[in-house]
Design a protein around this motif. Structure first.
Motif, PDB file in Angstrom:
ATOM      1  N   GLY A  87      -2.138  11.261  -6.517  1.00  0.00           N
ATOM      2  CA  GLY A  87      -2.055   9.995  -5.206  1.00  0.00           C
ATOM      3  C   GLY A  87      -3.619   9.662  -4.922  1.00  0.00           C
ATOM      4  O   GLY A  87      -4.632  10.561  -4.501  1.00  0.00           O
ATOM      5  N   LEU A 126      -0.457   6.960  -7.643  1.00  0.00           N
ATOM      6  CA  LEU A 126      -0.136   6.077  -6.633  1.00  0.00           C
ATOM      7  C   LEU A 126      -0.669   5.538  -5.996  1.00  0.00           C
ATOM      8  O   LEU A 126      -1.469   6.792  -5.439  1.00  0.00           O
ATOM      9  CB  LEU A 126       1.145   7.191  -6.245  1.00  0.00           C
ATOM     10  N   GLY A 162       1.833   4.373   1.752  1.00  0.00           N
ATOM     11  CA  GLY A 162       2.768   5.093   0.652  1.00  0.00           C
ATOM     12  C   GLY A 162       2.102   7.130   1.123  1.00  0.00           C
ATOM     13  O   GLY A 162       2.725   7.481   0.799  1.00  0.00           O
ATOM     14  N   THR A 194       5.177   8.427   2.914  1.00  0.00           N
ATOM     15  CA  THR A 194       6.266   8.480   1.339  1.00  0.00           C
ATOM     16  C   THR A 194       5.906   9.461   0.703  1.00  0.00           C
ATOM     17  O   THR A 194       7.098  10.796   0.077  1.00  0.00           O
ATOM     18  CB  THR A 194       7.095   7.707   1.323  1.00  0.00           C
ATOM     19  N   GLU A 195       5.335   9.597   0.388  1.00  0.00           N
ATOM     20  CA  GLU A 195       5.164  10.159  -1.239  1.00  0.00           C
ATOM     21  C   GLU A 195       3.780  11.449  -0.500  1.00  0.00           C
ATOM     22  O   GLU A 195       2.547  11.473   0.442  1.00  0.00           O
ATOM     23  CB  GLU A 195       3.483   9.676  -1.933  1.00  0.00           C
ATOM     24  N   GLN A 196       3.521  12.916  -0.956  1.00  0.00           N
ATOM     25  CA  GLN A 196       3.161  13.458  -0.356  1.00  0.00           C
ATOM     26  C   GLN A 196       1.565  13.901  -1.185  1.00  0.00           C
ATOM     27  O   GLN A 196       0.558  13.878  -0.250  1.00  0.00           O
ATOM     28  CB  GLN A 196       3.478  14.819  -0.730  1.00  0.00           C
ATOM     29  N   CYS A 197       1.173  13.031  -2.384  1.00  0.00           N
ATOM     30  CA  CYS A 197       0.366  13.290  -3.329  1.00  0.00           C
ATOM     31  C   CYS A 197      -0.612  12.026  -2.241  1.00  0.00           C
ATOM     32  O   CYS A 197      -2.103  12.901  -2.529  1.00  0.00           O
ATOM     33  CB  CYS A 197       0.219  12.820  -4.382  1.00  0.00           C
TER      34      CYS A 197
END
Length: 192
Positions: free
Chosen positions: A5, A97, A116, A119-122
């Motif tokens: 991420g 990402l 993001g 929504t995306e932990q990384c």
């Protein structure tokens, strides 16, 4: 598959570097409370940053200086900081990402994800590390130039910052390409 991420912090301030972080989280971790760094308190971010750094497969933070921002523009400097963060990782990911609507040029498959960091932990983890490092720079600048109040406003164009800019003029770390700083430089030249 290792997913990285990436997020940035510090695009809006009138002073200092723009920071980016890249984080590869393990499939299983015990970090609770990952979220967009703007939705967390400073205390929460600081606590989570320690957990992110200790539990990540790999993490890196990089920046682009105020001079680079002035030379490239803020968007390109942000992309530069992001690519520096990814290439500084000790382990190369399989996919990157990136929070937002565009990605830096990388030799790794990458995708932009709008919002993001929510929504995306990384990406949330990267958002937190970038923000913690950006704030640390603001605190360091505050120690060097206490009259500007950087610890309070973190370099954003608040009334307090604009007043100090007008009264004391720009410092070397100010972003000359940003209109309020450019105006302060012009005012200084007029009165010298």
């Amino acid at each position: 598959m290792l997913i990285c991420g990436v997020d940035e912090a510090g695009r809006g301030p009138l002073v200092g570097s723009v920071f980016a972080a890249a984080v590869i989280l393990p499939d299983v971790h015990s970090i609770v409370g990952l979220a967009d760094s703007k939705k967390l308190s400073e205390k929460q971010r600081d606590k989570l940053a320690v957990q992110i750094m200790s539990q990540s497969v790999a993490w890196a933070v990089a920046s682009a200086t105020a001079t680079e921002i002035d030379q490239l523009n803020i968007l390109q400097a942000t992309m530069l900081a992001m690519s520096r963060a990814v290439t500084a990782l000790s382990v190369l990911p399989d996919e990157v990402l990136v929070d937002g609507n565009r990605t830096p040029i990388l030799n790794i498959p990458s995708r932009a994800i709008i919002k993001g960091d929510a929504t995306e932990q990384c990406i949330s983890a990267a958002s937190i590390l970038a923000k913690v490092n950006r704030d640390a720079e603001a605190y360091a600048l505050d120690l060097l130039y206490p009259e500007y109040g950087f610890a309070k406003h973190k370099g954003y164009g608040t009334a307090l910052h604009l007043k100090a800019l007008k009264e004391f003029g720009p410092i070397p770390e100010h972003r000359v390409s940003f209109a309020p700083v450019r105006a302060a430089f012009a005012q200084r030249i007029l009165f010298e």
